[in-house]
Design a protein around this motif. Structure first.
Motif, PDB file in Angstrom:
ATOM      1  N   PRO A 194      40.759  47.112  25.788  1.00 28.73           N
ATOM      2  CA  PRO A 194      42.152  47.180  26.256  1.00 28.73           C
ATOM      3  C   PRO A 194      42.368  48.148  27.415  1.00 28.73           C
ATOM      4  CG  PRO A 194      42.076  47.155  23.860  1.00 28.73           C
ATOM      5  CD  PRO A 194      40.662  47.277  24.323  1.00 28.73           C
ATOM      6  N   ALA A 195      41.743  49.342  27.331  1.00 34.82           N
ATOM      7  CA  ALA A 195      41.931  50.340  28.402  1.00 34.82           C
ATOM      8  C   ALA A 195      41.286  49.878  29.702  1.00 34.82           C
ATOM      9  CB  ALA A 195      41.348  51.682  27.965  1.00 34.82           C
ATOM     10  N   GLY A 196      40.046  49.352  29.604  1.00 35.01           N
ATOM     11  CA  GLY A 196      39.356  48.870  30.799  1.00 35.01           C
ATOM     12  C   GLY A 196      40.065  47.691  31.429  1.00 35.01           C
ATOM     13  N   LEU A 197      40.601  46.784  30.601  1.00 35.11           N
ATOM     14  CA  LEU A 197      41.330  45.625  31.098  1.00 35.11           C
ATOM     15  C   LEU A 197      42.599  46.050  31.830  1.00 35.11           C
ATOM     16  CD1 LEU A 197      41.908  42.592  31.266  1.00 35.11           C
ATOM     17  CD2 LEU A 197      42.853  42.704  28.959  1.00 35.11           C
ATOM     18  N   GLU A 198      43.339  46.988  31.253  1.00 30.76           N
ATOM     19  CA  GLU A 198      44.576  47.455  31.881  1.00 30.76           C
ATOM     20  C   GLU A 198      44.290  48.155  33.200  1.00 30.76           C
ATOM     21  OE1 GLU A 198      48.532  47.695  32.378  1.00 30.76           O
ATOM     22  OE2 GLU A 198      47.502  46.674  30.734  1.00 30.76           O
ATOM     23  N   LEU A 199      43.212  48.968  33.251  1.00 30.99           N
ATOM     24  CA  LEU A 199      42.837  49.652  34.495  1.00 30.99           C
ATOM     25  C   LEU A 199      42.459  48.635  35.567  1.00 30.99           C
ATOM     26  CD1 LEU A 199      42.186  52.177  36.154  1.00 30.99           C
ATOM     27  CD2 LEU A 199      39.910  52.205  35.093  1.00 30.99           C
ATOM     28  N   ALA A 200      41.710  47.596  35.193  1.00 33.84           N
ATOM     29  CA  ALA A 200      41.312  46.558  36.148  1.00 33.84           C
ATOM     30  C   ALA A 200      42.531  45.866  36.743  1.00 33.84           C
ATOM     31  CB  ALA A 200      40.399  45.542  35.462  1.00 33.84           C
ATOM     32  N   LYS A 201      43.533  45.579  35.904  1.00 33.11           N
ATOM     33  CA  LYS A 201      44.752  44.932  36.395  1.00 33.11           C
ATOM     34  C   LYS A 201      45.459  45.817  37.417  1.00 33.11           C
ATOM     35  CE  LYS A 201      45.890  42.135  32.293  1.00 33.11           C
ATOM     36  NZ  LYS A 201      46.865  41.996  31.175  1.00 33.11           N
ATOM     37  N   ARG A 202      45.509  47.118  37.135  1.00 31.56           N
ATOM     38  CA  ARG A 202      46.213  48.031  38.045  1.00 31.56           C
ATOM     39  C   ARG A 202      45.442  48.219  39.351  1.00 31.56           C
ATOM     40  NH1 ARG A 202      50.547  50.856  36.396  1.00 31.56           N
ATOM     41  NH2 ARG A 202      51.251  50.428  34.278  1.00 31.56           N
ATOM     42  N   LEU A 203      44.113  48.193  39.290  1.00 35.86           N
ATOM     43  CA  LEU A 203      43.323  48.281  40.520  1.00 35.86           C
ATOM     44  C   LEU A 203      43.544  47.050  41.390  1.00 35.86           C
ATOM     45  CD1 LEU A 203      39.960  49.775  39.157  1.00 35.86           C
ATOM     46  CD2 LEU A 203      41.709  50.952  40.500  1.00 35.86           C
ATOM     47  N   GLU A 204      43.729  45.884  40.728  1.00 33.87           N
ATOM     48  CA  GLU A 204      44.026  44.662  41.480  1.00 33.87           C
ATOM     49  C   GLU A 204      45.345  44.770  42.226  1.00 33.87           C
ATOM     50  OE1 GLU A 204      43.882  40.957  39.510  1.00 33.87           O
ATOM     51  OE2 GLU A 204      41.699  40.886  39.446  1.00 33.87           O
ATOM     52  N   LEU A 205      46.323  45.465  41.620  1.00 28.63           N
ATOM     53  CA  LEU A 205      47.608  45.672  42.286  1.00 28.63           C
ATOM     54  C   LEU A 205      47.423  46.364  43.626  1.00 28.63           C
ATOM     55  CD1 LEU A 205      49.902  46.905  39.349  1.00 28.63           C
ATOM     56  CD2 LEU A 205      50.126  44.761  40.581  1.00 28.63           C
ATOM     57  N   HIS A 206      46.477  47.310  43.663  1.00 32.68           N
ATOM     58  CA  HIS A 206      46.241  48.092  44.882  1.00 32.68           C
ATOM     59  C   HIS A 206      45.244  47.424  45.818  1.00 32.68           C
ATOM     60  CE1 HIS A 206      48.468  51.654  43.545  1.00 32.68           C
ATOM     61  NE2 HIS A 206      47.939  51.469  42.359  1.00 32.68           N
TER      62      HIS A 206
ATOM     63  N   GLU B 271      36.675  36.994  31.496  1.00 29.79           N
ATOM     64  CA  GLU B 271      36.370  35.822  32.299  1.00 29.79           C
ATOM     65  C   GLU B 271      37.550  34.847  32.332  1.00 29.79           C
ATOM     66  OE1 GLU B 271      32.874  34.375  33.701  1.00 29.79           O
ATOM     67  OE2 GLU B 271      33.508  36.370  34.306  1.00 29.79           O
ATOM     68  N   SER B 272      38.200  34.679  31.185  1.00 30.45           N
ATOM     69  CA  SER B 272      39.275  33.682  31.089  1.00 30.45           C
ATOM     70  C   SER B 272      40.495  34.042  31.930  1.00 30.45           C
ATOM     71  CB  SER B 272      39.692  33.507  29.623  1.00 30.45           C
ATOM     72  OG  SER B 272      40.291  34.712  29.130  1.00 30.45           O
ATOM     73  N   ILE B 273      40.713  35.360  32.161  1.00 28.06           N
ATOM     74  CA  ILE B 273      41.904  35.756  32.945  1.00 28.06           C
ATOM     75  C   ILE B 273      41.543  36.181  34.374  1.00 28.06           C
ATOM     76  CG2 ILE B 273      43.272  36.403  30.930  1.00 28.06           C
ATOM     77  CD1 ILE B 273      42.552  39.282  31.386  1.00 28.06           C
ATOM     78  N   GLY B 274      40.294  35.940  34.780  1.00 26.32           N
ATOM     79  CA  GLY B 274      39.916  36.161  36.178  1.00 26.32           C
ATOM     80  C   GLY B 274      39.575  37.588  36.546  1.00 26.32           C
ATOM     81  N   ILE B 275      39.266  38.441  35.569  1.00 20.45           N
ATOM     82  CA  ILE B 275      38.854  39.816  35.864  1.00 20.45           C
ATOM     83  C   ILE B 275      37.391  39.807  36.291  1.00 20.45           C
ATOM     84  CG2 ILE B 275      38.487  42.124  34.895  1.00 20.45           C
ATOM     85  CD1 ILE B 275      41.411  41.449  35.231  1.00 20.45           C
ATOM     86  N   GLU B 276      37.082  40.432  37.417  1.00 23.88           N
ATOM     87  CA  GLU B 276      35.696  40.440  37.927  1.00 23.88           C
ATOM     88  C   GLU B 276      34.834  41.297  37.008  1.00 23.88           C
ATOM     89  OE1 GLU B 276      33.448  40.297  42.195  1.00 23.88           O
ATOM     90  OE2 GLU B 276      35.592  40.711  42.071  1.00 23.88           O
ATOM     91  N   SER B 277      33.847  40.671  36.393  1.00 21.44           N
ATOM     92  CA  SER B 277      33.074  41.385  35.383  1.00 21.44           C
ATOM     93  C   SER B 277      31.669  40.803  35.258  1.00 21.44           C
ATOM     94  CB  SER B 277      33.785  41.312  34.027  1.00 21.44           C
ATOM     95  OG  SER B 277      33.926  39.949  33.632  1.00 21.44           O
ATOM     96  N   ILE B 278      30.788  41.559  34.588  1.00 21.20           N
ATOM     97  CA  ILE B 278      29.445  41.065  34.260  1.00 21.20           C
ATOM     98  C   ILE B 278      29.178  41.364  32.785  1.00 21.20           C
ATOM     99  CG2 ILE B 278      28.500  41.346  36.583  1.00 21.20           C
ATOM    100  CD1 ILE B 278      27.077  43.895  35.534  1.00 21.20           C
ATOM    101  N   PHE B 279      28.364  40.514  32.174  1.00 22.50           N
ATOM    102  CA  PHE B 279      27.961  40.720  30.783  1.00 22.50           C
ATOM    103  C   PHE B 279      26.576  41.353  30.808  1.00 22.50           C
ATOM    104  CE2 PHE B 279      25.893  39.047  26.869  1.00 22.50           C
ATOM    105  CZ  PHE B 279      26.693  39.701  25.954  1.00 22.50           C
ATOM    106  N   ALA B 280      26.473  42.604  30.318  1.00 19.10           N
ATOM    107  CA  ALA B 280      25.204  43.328  30.396  1.00 19.10           C
ATOM    108  C   ALA B 280      25.163  44.419  29.345  1.00 19.10           C
ATOM    109  CB  ALA B 280      25.023  43.933  31.786  1.00 19.10           C
ATOM    110  N   ASN B 281      23.956  44.873  29.053  1.00 21.01           N
ATOM    111  CA  ASN B 281      23.758  45.995  28.126  1.00 21.01           C
ATOM    112  C   ASN B 281      24.095  47.294  28.859  1.00 21.01           C
ATOM    113  OD1 ASN B 281      22.849  47.999  26.405  1.00 21.01           O
ATOM    114  ND2 ASN B 281      21.054  46.844  25.737  1.00 21.01           N
ATOM    115  N   ASP B 282      25.231  47.911  28.514  1.00 27.36           N
ATOM    116  CA  ASP B 282      25.696  49.083  29.262  1.00 27.36           C
ATOM    117  C   ASP B 282      24.938  50.358  28.945  1.00 27.36           C
ATOM    118  OD1 ASP B 282      26.682  49.519  26.739  1.00 27.36           O
ATOM    119  OD2 ASP B 282      28.775  49.101  27.256  1.00 27.36           O
ATOM    120  N   LEU B 283      23.905  50.268  28.083  1.00 23.58           N
ATOM    121  CA  LEU B 283      23.075  51.446  27.783  1.00 23.58           C
ATOM    122  C   LEU B 283      21.739  51.401  28.530  1.00 23.58           C
ATOM    123  CD1 LEU B 283      23.689  51.771  23.926  1.00 23.58           C
ATOM    124  CD2 LEU B 283      24.525  53.301  25.719  1.00 23.58           C
TER     125      LEU B 283
END
Length: 601
Positions: free
Chosen positions: A396-408, A426-438
């Motif tokens: 939720p936090a990362g998604l909300e931050l991504a939306k606000r960055l898109e505003l700018h 992916e379904s809402i068009g947020i630029e992302s990758i699926f990967a092991n973040d560790l």
């Protein structure tokens, strides 16, 4: 006016003024000989105003805040704005020394003078370009601007000291008297701060600011004259006093900058400074360029020297912005005009360069300020795609931050390791990758630059700490941010001491405080704009140029707040005329901001 009518807007007016000076001078129409006392007086006054406004254009506070804080690390030398700008200038100065003293082609010309001249930068060309590109508030533009400011300061200081040494035929104790200017600067700053806090003084300024009094303009010119007189009385170049006067006033113009600078620019660029450049053209010794082969060789050598000494040091920015943008920054910084020509005029008056050399410097300066902006624009027209912000965690936090960055309109990439979260992104068009973040290889493959920010927002504090330590210790990346409800966990890890840790409870408390203290404002903005944001948009659309605000179909879900036009800042109303190059601050939701960008950009 003719060039504007023909839409030849890219040619700096300074070049036109110099060419016009040549036309009305003794080598063409012979209307002006160059020996007129009144014109020479006005020309020198314009010269002092040019340097005065160079000092006034500096943002001293921004330079101070750019200083590195705490213990210096190796990464600071390739990422800290101030250190990168200093290294570029020092590299340019060192390379100038090697080129001038190492190449025999410069024999016969005063070499120390050339070493001082070569690193000078034309802020008057650079600032409008990076401002129109929207780079002036970003790290790329800030480095260019700061290097230009440092080059300006150092060129003026060194030419003033060099002029004193030339007049005294060597170094003498009296030359140290130039330190008096620093003392006067400090004392004047203290007095200014005291007066700035005095209610009586502020009331008098407000009362006498307008109409026939124009007390701020008179005061500014009084400060200019004071420093010029002090510099002259200690046998230093008056240009040093003019620069310090401008730098002093720049410290006090944060709130009043628009009105006062607008008036000073109008007076200086509207009358005095054009006379200086016209007289430069009048006094340009065209006879010295008659031997075309010799003149052409000198002009070509100076132009190559300008580019070589600036491009090589600018390569330090490669790790930050890549080769193309690093090259474009060096090319733009090669622009030489006002300060270079002014420095050449001092050299001519000191008899350390010949009229032929002076003419070659002027022509080479004109060439660079025509070629550099064109090459810069070409290299930046097809900018390589990169991400400025990396968000680790698409909850939720990362998604909300991504939306606000898109505003700018800020480029970002979300790194998510949970399948369900990634499918939502992916379904809402947020630029992302699926990967092991560790995994270390994931971050190495992304080629994160030192200038990029990584925001760690996974569901676990323990995981956030692990990822932050991986990025900091193994990849040497220091621009990290995270959020937690337990700040004490991060205090146990000394390697993460400098990482900003946002306390989630503080954010919640601040939001609730707004609802309690300013409920109408908070709810009004939310009701009007939804998820709203503020953005600055430069006007580039020619169809908007010259139109009134009330004639432009702005989106209903957004609003204009402030317009910045050159050095003027004002609140727009229905009858405000919009102009190309205006920087407009707007507020609105995502759809409104996108409409604003399409309409104005």
């Amino acid at each position: 006016m003719i060039l504007s009518w023909l839409e030849v807007s890219k040619l700096p007016s300074v070049i036109v003024e110099i060419v016009m000076g040549v036309i009305v001078g003794p080598f063409v129409l012979n209307f002006i000989s160059g020996n007129e006392a009144s014109l020479n007086f006005l020309s020198y006054t314009g010269f002092l105003f040019l340097i005065f406004l160079s000092g006034l254009a500096l943002d001293i506070q921004k330079i101070i805040t750019s200083f590195p804080r705490g213990k210096l690390q190796r990464v600071d030398f390739i990422s800290n704005t101030f250190l990168v700008a200093v290294l570029i200038y020092l590299g340019c100065l060192a390379l100038s020394f090697l080129v001038v003293y190492g190449l025999p082609v410069f024999n016969g010309i005063n070499k120390m003078f050339l070493v001082i001249l070569l690193p000078s930068v034309a802020l008057s060309i650079i600032v409008p370009i990076i401002k129109s590109d929207g780079e002036i508030g970003r790290k790329f533009g800030q480095i260019i601007l700061l290097e230009g400011a440092i080059a300006t300061i150092m060129t003026i200081l060194m030419i003033a000291i060099y002029a004193g040494i030339s007049r005294h035929k060597g170094f003498q104790f009296e030359l140290l008297l130039f330190l008096i200017i620093f003392v006067v600067f400090f004392v004047a700053y203290k007095v200014g701060r005291f007066l700035n806090r005095a209610p009586l003084f502020q009331r008098l300024l407000y009362k006498l600011e307008h109409a026939a009094s124009q007390i701020r303009i008179r005061g500014s010119i009084a400060v200019l004259l004071l420093f010029v007189v002090i510099a002259s009385s200690i046998n230093m170049e008056p240009v040093l006093g003019a620069f310090f006067a401008g730098a002093l006033l720049s410290l006090f113009l944060a709130k009043d900058r628009s009105a006062l600078l607008f008036k000073l620019d109008g007076m200086s660029y509207g009358f005095f400074i054009p006379i200086f450049f016209i007289m430069v053209g009048v006094k340009l010794d065209m006879n010295s360029l008659k031997d075309f082969s010799a003149s052409f060789n000198l002009i070509l050598l100076l132009t190559v020297a300008f580019y070589l000494t600036q491009l090589v040091p600018a390569s330090i920015m490669v790790k930050l912005f890549g080769w193309k943008r690093s090259l474009s920054s060096g090319i733009l910084l090669t622009s030489r005009l006002g300060l270079t020509i002014a420095t050449a005029q001092i050299g001519l008056s000191l008899n350390v360069i010949s009229p032929a050399t002076n003419a070659a410097i002027v022509v080479a300066g004109i060439l660079t300020c025509i070629l550099s902006p064109i090459l810069y624009k070409y290299l930046n027209s097809k900018e390589d795609h990169y991400y400025s912000i990396y968000i680790v965690g698409g909850g939720p936090a990362g998604l909300e931050l991504a939306k606000r960055l898109e505003l700018h309109g800020i480029s970002y990439l979300v790194i998510e390791s949970q399948t369900e979260n990634w499918k939502i992104l992916e379904s809402i068009g947020i630029e992302s990758i699926f990967a092991n973040d560790l995994k270390e290889e994931v971050y190495r493959g992304l080629k994160i630059r030192p200038v990029d920010t990584v925001v760690v927002l996974t569901h676990s504090d323990t995981k956030n700490i692990t990822i932050a330590k991986l990025l900091k210790t193994k990849l040497g990346h220091s621009k990290l941010i995270t959020v937690t409800t337990k700040p004490e966990l991060y205090q146990k890890h000394k390697e993460l001491d400098e990482m900003p840790v946002v306390n989630a409870y503080d954010v919640v408390a601040a939001s609730i405080e707004n609802e309690i203290i300013r409920p109408d404002t908070s709810q009004g903005l939310t009701n009007s704009f939804g998820v709203y944001s503020v953005e600055e948009i430069g006007i580039k659309n020619k169809s908007v140029d010259g139109k009134l605000v009330k004639e432009i179909p702005f989106p209903h879900a957004g609003s204009l707040i402030v317009v910045r036009r050159e050095n003027e800042i004002f609140i727009p109303h229905g009858d405000t005329q919009m102009r190309l190059g205006d920087l407009v601050t707007v507020i609105g939701n995502a759809e409104a901001l996108e409409e604003f960008r399409k309409l104005l950009g």
